[in-house]
Write an enzyme that holds these catalytic residues in place. Structure first.
Site, short mmCIF file in Angstrom:
data_model
loop_
_atom_site.label_atom_id
_atom_site.label_comp_id
_atom_site.label_asym_id
_atom_site.label_seq_id
_atom_site.Cartn_x
_atom_site.Cartn_y
_atom_site.Cartn_z
N GLY A 155 0.85 -1.30 -0.10
CA GLY A 155 -0.16 0.01 0.02
C GLY A 155 0.89 1.35 0.13
O GLY A 155 2.10 0.90 0.54
N GLN A 174 2.96 10.15 0.93
CA GLN A 174 4.03 9.32 1.61
C GLN A 174 4.27 9.55 0.35
O GLN A 174 5.91 9.40 0.16
CB GLN A 174 3.56 7.67 1.53
N CYS A 225 5.63 -0.35 7.61
CA CYS A 225 5.35 0.98 6.12
C CYS A 225 6.66 1.33 5.65
O CYS A 225 7.31 0.44 6.52
CB CYS A 225 4.86 1.85 7.76
N LEU A 226 6.29 2.17 4.62
CA LEU A 226 7.80 2.14 3.80
C LEU A 226 7.85 3.20 4.16
O LEU A 226 9.29 3.89 3.87
CB LEU A 226 7.03 1.85 2.40
N HIS A 249 -4.63 1.02 7.52
CA HIS A 249 -3.27 1.62 7.63
C HIS A 249 -3.53 2.72 6.79
O HIS A 249 -2.70 3.61 6.66
CB HIS A 249 -2.09 1.02 6.97
N GLU A 250 -4.04 2.83 5.18
CA GLU A 250 -3.57 3.68 4.56
C GLU A 250 -4.56 4.26 5.12
O GLU A 250 -3.42 6.05 4.57
CB GLU A 250 -3.58 2.65 2.77
N HIS A 284 -2.62 7.04 7.04
CA HIS A 284 -1.85 8.03 6.56
C HIS A 284 -2.90 9.35 6.42
O HIS A 284 -2.05 10.63 6.14
CB HIS A 284 -1.43 6.95 5.60
#
Ligand code: NI
Length: 161
Positions: free
Chosen positions: A38, A43, A84-85, A126-127, A130
């Site tokens: 994701g 981000q 997380c990226l 999660h997204e 964000h």
């Protein structure tokens, strides 16, 4: 983790045009290359309320864009490991709803309702976090959060990343 755009609530999308489709395409490529499951607009430095998701394995991709997503309902609780990226090299066990129903607009500009469970439910939450300026580690206790921040500072200092 300190970038301000990641801490800001994103702005609803109003134009479903070719420019947005191109941005989504770029975000899918960035996500697949990472690799990740994701990626939220903020981000990659954008301010719009959208994210891309693909929880399917390599070989049978199922790209899913969520534009202006809203969690309509949730049920159950489950604790699983999550990363997380934007915080590379870390993972933590996070409590999430086991199932969520999300209403959004997809990459074709069409309204969709996504019923998610398992990894998809986790990824959606999660997204959408964000897009609200929230990181997964915000769900941890203060002590756990401090431990991760200290470790990130230590790695930065020793130039491990
Ligand atoms: Ni993330």
């Amino acid at each position: 983790m300190g970038e301000p755009v990641l801490r800001k609530k994103t702005v609803p999308v109003t134009a479903f045009d070719e420019a947005l489709r191109q941005i989504l395409e770029d975000m899918f490529q960035t996500m697949y290359a990472a690799p990740g499951v994701g990626l939220a607009a903020n981000q990659v430095g954008l301010t719009g309320r959208f994210a891309v998701i693909d929880v399917h394995s390599e070989g049978k991709r199922r790209p899913m864009a969520i534009i202006n997503p809203v969690i309509e309902s949730r049920s159950g609780k489950i604790i699983e490991e999550e990363g997380c990226l934007s915080i590379p090299g870390f993972a933590a066990r996070i409590k999430r709803s086991a199932r969520v129903r999300v209403r959004a607009i997809d990459q074709n500009g069409l309204p969709v309702v996504i019923e998610g469970e398992g990894l998809l439910a986790r990824c959606l939450q999660h997204e959408i976090d964000h897009l609200n300026g929230v990181f997964y580690i915000d769900h941890l206790s203060l002590l756990q959060r401090l431990r991760i921040k200290r470790e990130i500072a230590r790695r930065k200092k020793s130039k491990l990343f």
